[in-house]
Every structure is written in C-alpha cells, then in structure tokens.
Design an enzyme around this catalytic site. Structure first.
Site, short mmCIF file in Angstrom:
data_model
loop_
_atom_site.label_atom_id
_atom_site.label_comp_id
_atom_site.label_asym_id
_atom_site.label_seq_id
_atom_site.Cartn_x
_atom_site.Cartn_y
_atom_site.Cartn_z
N TYR A 172 2.41 -93.65 37.74
CA TYR A 172 1.14 -93.32 37.37
C TYR A 172 0.89 -92.86 35.95
O TYR A 172 0.00 -93.68 35.36
CB TYR A 172 0.60 -92.24 38.42
CG TYR A 172 -0.79 -91.49 37.99
CD1 TYR A 172 -1.86 -92.12 37.70
CD2 TYR A 172 -0.69 -89.97 38.32
CE1 TYR A 172 -3.04 -91.64 37.34
CE2 TYR A 172 -2.01 -89.43 37.96
CZ TYR A 172 -3.03 -90.13 37.46
OH TYR A 172 -4.36 -89.51 37.21
N ILE A 203 17.70 -94.22 35.48
CA ILE A 203 18.34 -93.59 34.27
C ILE A 203 19.78 -93.01 34.66
O ILE A 203 20.57 -92.63 33.64
CB ILE A 203 17.36 -92.44 33.47
CG1 ILE A 203 16.88 -91.50 34.46
CG2 ILE A 203 16.19 -93.12 32.98
CD1 ILE A 203 16.36 -90.28 33.60
N LYS A 244 12.89 -78.93 36.47
CA LYS A 244 12.31 -79.32 34.90
C LYS A 244 12.46 -78.04 33.91
O LYS A 244 12.73 -78.44 32.57
CB LYS A 244 10.70 -79.36 35.10
CG LYS A 244 10.26 -80.56 35.89
CD LYS A 244 9.90 -81.63 35.07
CE LYS A 244 9.74 -83.02 35.79
NZ LYS A 244 8.76 -84.07 35.10
N TYR A 258 11.29 -78.14 42.25
CA TYR A 258 10.94 -79.05 41.22
C TYR A 258 10.67 -78.34 39.93
O TYR A 258 11.11 -78.79 38.83
CB TYR A 258 9.51 -79.58 41.74
CG TYR A 258 8.65 -80.31 40.61
CD1 TYR A 258 9.19 -81.28 39.89
CD2 TYR A 258 7.28 -79.78 40.38
CE1 TYR A 258 8.48 -82.06 38.96
CE2 TYR A 258 6.71 -80.56 39.38
CZ TYR A 258 7.06 -81.42 38.77
OH TYR A 258 6.18 -82.04 38.02
N THR A 295 9.11 -95.38 42.97
CA THR A 295 7.77 -94.79 43.32
C THR A 295 6.76 -95.66 42.39
O THR A 295 5.42 -95.47 42.72
CB THR A 295 7.60 -93.17 43.01
OG1 THR A 295 8.29 -92.95 41.74
CG2 THR A 295 8.16 -92.44 44.20
N GLY A 296 7.16 -96.31 41.49
CA GLY A 296 6.28 -96.85 40.57
C GLY A 296 6.11 -98.30 41.07
O GLY A 296 6.52 -98.72 42.18
N ALA A 350 10.47 -90.27 33.97
CA ALA A 350 11.14 -90.84 35.29
C ALA A 350 11.64 -89.66 36.07
O ALA A 350 13.09 -89.45 36.09
CB ALA A 350 12.40 -91.73 34.90
N ALA A 351 11.05 -88.90 36.81
CA ALA A 351 11.41 -87.89 37.59
C ALA A 351 10.85 -87.70 38.91
O ALA A 351 9.51 -88.35 38.98
CB ALA A 351 11.25 -86.39 36.79
N LEU A 400 11.55 -98.51 40.22
CA LEU A 400 10.54 -98.87 41.08
C LEU A 400 10.57 -98.24 42.41
O LEU A 400 10.10 -98.58 43.28
CB LEU A 400 10.55 -100.41 41.33
CG LEU A 400 10.32 -101.25 40.19
CD1 LEU A 400 10.15 -102.79 40.41
CD2 LEU A 400 8.90 -100.75 39.40
#
Ligand code: UDP
Length: 329
Positions: A11, A52, A145, A141, A35-36, A74-75, A33
């Site tokens: 998104y 990655i 980060k 989460y 979730t993309g 990308a997480a 891909l």
C-alpha cells in the site's frame, strides 16, 4: 543511479514508487508479494520478486542495479497479528533488516529511509508525542521496529550507513485518481473496514473497545494521508543524499480522532449509514496515539497538504468505490 524500494508492491510502498517515477527517479522494486500486489507496481519500475531475508537474491539485485539509496517498506505491520505471531515479526522485520544492512554495507550503499511506527512509543503520557519521548512498545510489532532502529544506529557507527527513520502514525487515503490504494487480505484497518461497510461489503464495523479513558471511550489515532507521508520520504531521501545526519521523525497530522469520530465522518463523506457493533478491546492497542510532527516540518520542510480527516476518507472512498474488489478482477 536508482532508488531501491523494498516492499514497493504494498500500500505505502506503491505510492512511493508512483511519486518517485512522477519525479523522474529511476526505481527498482523488490517485493515478495506476500501482502503486496503486482498490479500496484508502476509499469516503469524494474521489478524483482524476492524476499529481503534471501541474501543471495538481495545481492543479485544490488549486483544488477546501481543503487544510490533504499526506501524500506518491506515489513509485517499488524499490531494484533504480532501479538499472536511474535516470531514472524522478529524474523521478517528484524532479521530482514540485518540482511539488508549487511548487503548495503557490502555494496557501499549509504542511505536508507525506513518505515518505522508510532507503535515504538507504546503508551505515552505525553500527548502529542514528540521524538524524544521514550519508546516502550506494547506489542511485538512496535518492538521489532524499535529493534530495527537500534540496528541501524549501530550500523551507522560501524559502516557509516545513514538513516532516516519515519515513525508513521495511522496512514490512510489513496492517490486521488483511484489507480492505487489500500488492499489487504484480510483487511483489519479501521478506515478501509468502515468504507467496505459503507459499500455494503460488510454488515457492520466492530468497535474494539468503548471503555478506554478517552473522550468517547474509543481509541484515538492520528491519521496522515499517504500522499503527504510519501512527500516526507522524498524529502528524507534528499536530506540524506545532501549528507545530513541520521535521525528520527514522527509523521502524523497532530490531530487525534476516535474510532467513533472516524465512523461519523465516513457517514458524512460517503452519505451512507454505517452500522456498528460494540466489541472487546483488541490485543496490544494503546488508547491514544497522536503525533507532534514539528521536527519533520522544521528540519525537512515537510508540509502536509491533504491530511485533514475528510480528505483522507474521501480519497480512500474514491479508491474503494472504484475498486470494490481491490486489485482482484
Ligand atoms: N478498530 C476498530 N475496529 C476495526 C478496526 C480497527 O475499532 O474493525 C480500531 C483499532 O482498535 C484502533 C483503531 O481502530 O484503535 C485503528 O486501528 P487500525 O487497525 O486501523 O490501525 P492501528 O492503530 O492498529 O495501526
């Protein structure tokens, strides 16, 4: 020279790719891909399907392309999921960052703009939250980060890799023309769920908790338009390429809206009645997250233009009503 956008089919990443290409920047996308969506990738971007955490594949991309800087989207990013699958978050997010920084060092790539999160702060007594507030995440989460930020800090010291960490508050909205937007499966974010309910795809919105210590008992969040957010990434990239020092910025609108207020605003914007059901609190949700983004305004010259709540919901509504099945046919 190109900018490598990791997670460029997601998104937020896909919005970054569109904007960079609009600004005539050469863009390379890597995305697993998971979730993309392939359809979200700009046709002018060079695309590598890959993860990655796969060092060989990442090395291949850096070998093939002349990468000047990295935007890292990308997480995994769902608070509730991280509470039940913590290892997924440390593996994908933290381990992914370790591989990435190692490969960046190998190829002497020195600039990274990183998607961080307000979830690094946890429950803050200070509202609005500024960047010096201590980070005490309440979910894996946010913890992942925070760890990724720490790893970047040590890699800067050891290898001179400069970073800007952008701590997003709640990102919503879509590019105005309705070409790309938010499409998660399953969808768990408030604004898309509210709009899917307005479209008749869902019967009701469940409000997760109405006994919080807030003005109407529901959680308060700070919503920022994805287009404004991406402008901050471009400014951050320019800031790094100009040789400035590594730092952290909050990105939000400085205004908090409760879950009930979001639903009421969506009813006005869409002209539809949205049914609600009161439910239990969701695991890991802090009651209030509102940003002070003054630092990004002062140092990057960031000027959010679209982050009023009506516009955010309206732009998201255009995407959802034009694409009721998201990227699926
Ligand atoms: N929320 C809700 N019902 C939903 C989805 C979300 O009440 O179906 C609430 C959620 O508990 C949180 C806020 O809306 O307080 C924003 O949640 P979202 O998942 O959009 O973003 P988060 O703040 O978790 O990153």
């Amino acid at each position: 020279m190109a900018i490598l956008v990791l997670g460029g089919a997601g998104y937020i990443g896909s919005h970054a790719v569109h904007e960079l290409i609009e600004q005539n920047v050469k863009v390379v996308v890597m995305d697993n891909l998971e979730t993309g969506h392939k359809k979200a990738i700009h046709p002018k971007a060079k695309f590598y399907k890959g993860d990655i955490r796969d060092r060989d594949q990442l090395v291949e991309v850096f070998n093939q392309e002349e990468i000047e800087g990295v935007l890292h989207f990308a997480a995994s990013s769902l608070v509730w999921e991280s509470m039940i699958k913590p290892v997924k978050y440390f593996d994908n997010n933290v381990y992914g960052m370790m591989v990435l920084l190692d490969v960046m060092n190998q190829f002497n790539v020195k600039n990274i703009v990183f998607s961080s999160t307000a979830a690094t702060y946890g429950e803050s007594d200070v509202v609005p939250i500024h960047e010096d507030v201590s980070t005490r995440p309440t979910n894996p989460y946010g913890e992942s980060k925070r760890m990724m930020e720490q790893i970047m800090k040590w890699c800067e010291l050891a290898h001179g890799i400069k970073y800007v960490s952008l701590r997003y508050f709640n990102v919503a909205g879509a590019m105005r023309d309705g070409i790309i937007g938010e499409d998660h499966d399953p969808e768990t974010h408030l604004i898309p769920i509210v709009l899917e309910t307005a479209l008749g795809k869902r019967k009701h919105v469940t409000i997760f908790g109405c006994d919080y210590d807030t003005k109407d008992g529901t959680c308060i969040r700070d919503y920022v338009h994805v287009d404004d957010l991406i402008q901050a990434h471009i400014l951050a990239l320019q800031y790094l390429i100009a040789g400035n020092e590594s730092t952290v910025f909050n990105l939000g609108s400085n205004e908090g809206y409760s879950v009930k207020e979001i639903i009421e605003t969506a009813e006005i914007v869409t002209g539809k009645k949205i049914q609600t059901v009161l439910g239990d609190r969701r695991l890991g949700d802090p009651p209030i997250l509102v940003a002070s983004s003054q630092k990004a305004k002062n140092i990057l010259g960031w000027e959010p233009k679209k982050s009023n709540i009506e516009q955010i919901i309206y732009d998201a509504w255009i995407w959802h009503s034009k694409n009721p099945n998201g990227y699926r046919e």
